[in-house]
Write a protein that holds these residues in place. Structure first.
Motif, PDB file in Angstrom:
ATOM      1  N   ALA A 133      58.752  48.498  19.801  1.00 28.44           N
ATOM      2  CA  ALA A 133      57.184  48.600  19.894  1.00 28.44           C
ATOM      3  C   ALA A 133      56.760  48.864  21.130  1.00 28.44           C
ATOM      4  CB  ALA A 133      56.945  47.291  19.087  1.00 28.44           C
ATOM      5  N   ALA A 134      57.001  48.157  22.108  1.00 27.07           N
ATOM      6  CA  ALA A 134      56.232  48.642  23.662  1.00 27.07           C
ATOM      7  C   ALA A 134      56.807  49.907  23.848  1.00 27.07           C
ATOM      8  CB  ALA A 134      56.837  47.687  24.475  1.00 27.07           C
ATOM      9  N   GLY A 162      56.972  57.937  19.011  1.00 22.93           N
ATOM     10  CA  GLY A 162      55.828  57.659  19.810  1.00 22.93           C
ATOM     11  C   GLY A 162      55.317  58.839  20.453  1.00 22.93           C
ATOM     12  N   PHE A 191      57.447  52.542  21.936  1.00 23.65           N
ATOM     13  CA  PHE A 191      56.847  53.521  20.816  1.00 23.65           C
ATOM     14  C   PHE A 191      55.467  53.482  21.224  1.00 23.65           C
ATOM     15  CE2 PHE A 191      54.143  54.229  17.259  1.00 23.65           C
ATOM     16  CZ  PHE A 191      54.732  55.349  16.565  1.00 23.65           C
ATOM     17  N   LEU A 192      54.635  52.433  21.474  1.00 23.70           N
ATOM     18  CA  LEU A 192      53.381  52.623  21.872  1.00 23.70           C
ATOM     19  C   LEU A 192      53.088  53.126  23.332  1.00 23.70           C
ATOM     20  CD1 LEU A 192      52.448  48.829  20.508  1.00 23.70           C
ATOM     21  CD2 LEU A 192      51.481  51.017  19.588  1.00 23.70           C
ATOM     22  N   GLY A 193      53.969  52.727  24.226  1.00 24.36           N
ATOM     23  CA  GLY A 193      53.744  53.318  25.716  1.00 24.36           C
ATOM     24  C   GLY A 193      53.812  54.703  25.716  1.00 24.36           C
ATOM     25  N   ALA A 201      53.453  56.775  22.769  1.00 22.47           N
ATOM     26  CA  ALA A 201      52.621  57.351  22.277  1.00 22.47           C
ATOM     27  C   ALA A 201      51.026  57.485  23.022  1.00 22.47           C
ATOM     28  CB  ALA A 201      52.260  56.544  20.768  1.00 22.47           C
ATOM     29  N   ALA A 202      50.933  56.434  23.895  1.00 21.42           N
ATOM     30  CA  ALA A 202      49.768  56.372  24.495  1.00 21.42           C
ATOM     31  C   ALA A 202      49.802  57.518  25.811  1.00 21.42           C
ATOM     32  CB  ALA A 202      49.525  54.843  25.020  1.00 21.42           C
ATOM     33  N   LEU A 212      53.112  47.288  29.781  1.00 26.86           N
ATOM     34  CA  LEU A 212      54.202  47.321  28.865  1.00 26.86           C
ATOM     35  C   LEU A 212      55.534  47.102  29.802  1.00 26.86           C
ATOM     36  CD1 LEU A 212      53.246  49.917  26.434  1.00 26.86           C
ATOM     37  CD2 LEU A 212      52.939  47.503  26.104  1.00 26.86           C
ATOM     38  N   GLN A 271      60.956  56.060  21.476  1.00 32.25           N
ATOM     39  CA  GLN A 271      60.101  56.779  22.521  1.00 32.25           C
ATOM     40  C   GLN A 271      59.694  58.323  21.821  1.00 32.25           C
ATOM     41  OE1 GLN A 271      63.021  56.936  25.136  1.00 32.25           O
ATOM     42  NE2 GLN A 271      62.633  54.825  26.179  1.00 32.25           N
ATOM     43  N   LEU A 308      50.038  51.904  31.818  1.00 32.02           N
ATOM     44  CA  LEU A 308      50.705  51.449  30.798  1.00 32.02           C
ATOM     45  C   LEU A 308      52.024  50.764  31.562  1.00 32.02           C
ATOM     46  CD1 LEU A 308      50.774  54.998  28.989  1.00 32.02           C
ATOM     47  CD2 LEU A 308      49.912  52.696  27.989  1.00 32.02           C
ATOM     48  N   GLY A 310      51.499  60.417  19.474  1.00 28.07           N
ATOM     49  CA  GLY A 310      50.649  60.629  20.325  1.00 28.07           C
ATOM     50  C   GLY A 310      49.844  61.749  20.386  1.00 28.07           C
TER      51      GLY A 310
END
Length: 235
Positions: free
Chosen positions: A12-13, A104, A15-17, A19-20, A62, A101, A58, A108
């Motif tokens: 999850a981290a 994400g 993916f989110l990282g 994407a951001a 994360l 990754q 980020l 993003g």
């Protein structure tokens, strides 16, 4: 990164990282085009500045969860470097990280497009392939891996947010490719036909150069820092 953190939380981290990160790269690129339509140099300055600051934040936020790879080349190198010492990602972990990754990165790019009231789903027409660009991607990625693993092997991993962001920011300017240095980000940038985009036909060669650069950077670390010390802050 703690090996005790469950894999779903780490994915999850990642993916989110990622994407951001791509949202920052693409979104700041779109903003730069709108703010400075007739000055490409200023556009690059705006884009690189946002990326440097965003990437550092980020990693800080994360990194304790997943290691803040946000990059399949870094995840592969983590596995390769840790095989003899029994640390780092497993082979299946590398695959899982890469999928998170890449997914994400695509999300993003789509979000960045939508934030600026553009078509959410786009495909870039920005062709970037030259021999100079590929050399730039090789160097940018080799340097990135060298920075990361030099810090890890000398017990200075706490400085990674600053050092990694600084390297990427510098490489924006001294490489002809503007330093993608990340296969997942490269895939994500296919999905925006804006300043930060890359055409699908250009992406495979970029990705190959990035993985080759990652292996070269890791080999360089094997020469310069063949042993690893326990992470600690300098006294």
């Amino acid at each position: 990164m703690s090996a005790e953190i469950p894999l779903p939380r780490r994915l999850a981290a990642e993916f989110l990282g990622t994407a951001a990160l791509v949202a920052i790269v693409v979104g700041s690129g779109i903003a730069a085009q709108q703010l400075s339509p007739d000055n490409v140099g200023l556009q690059l300055l705006e884009n690189s500045t946002a990326t440097v600051f965003g990437l550092a934040v980020l990693i800080l936020v994360l990194g304790p969860v997943s290691g803040a790879h946000f990059n399949p080349a870094v995840s592969l190198a983590d596995w390769l470097a840790g095989r003899q010492e029994g640390v780092g990602l497993t082979g299946s972990g590398v695959l899982a990280y890469t999928l998170a990754q890449t997914g994400g990165a695509i999300v993003g790019a789509v979000l960045a497009n939508a934030m600026f009231d553009q078509a959410a789903l786009q495909v870039s027409t920005h062709h970037r392939i030259t021999s100079g660009h590929l050399i730039g991607e090789f160097i940018a990625t080799a340097g990135l891996l060298a920075v990361i693993f030099a810090l890890v092997r000398t017990g200075r991993a706490a400085f990674a947010p600053l050092a990694v962001a600084a390297w990427i920011g510098a490489a924006y300017w001294f490489t002809s490719s503007t330093s993608f240095a990340n296969p997942a980000v490269t895939v994500g940038r296919v999905f925006t036909d804006t300043f930060a985009g890359i055409a699908p036909s250009s992406a495979p060669a970029y990705i190959a150069a990035q993985f080759a650069g990652a292996l070269a950077g890791l080999a360089l670390i094997g020469v310069l820092y063949p042993t690893r010390v326990k992470d600690r802050l300098p006294q």
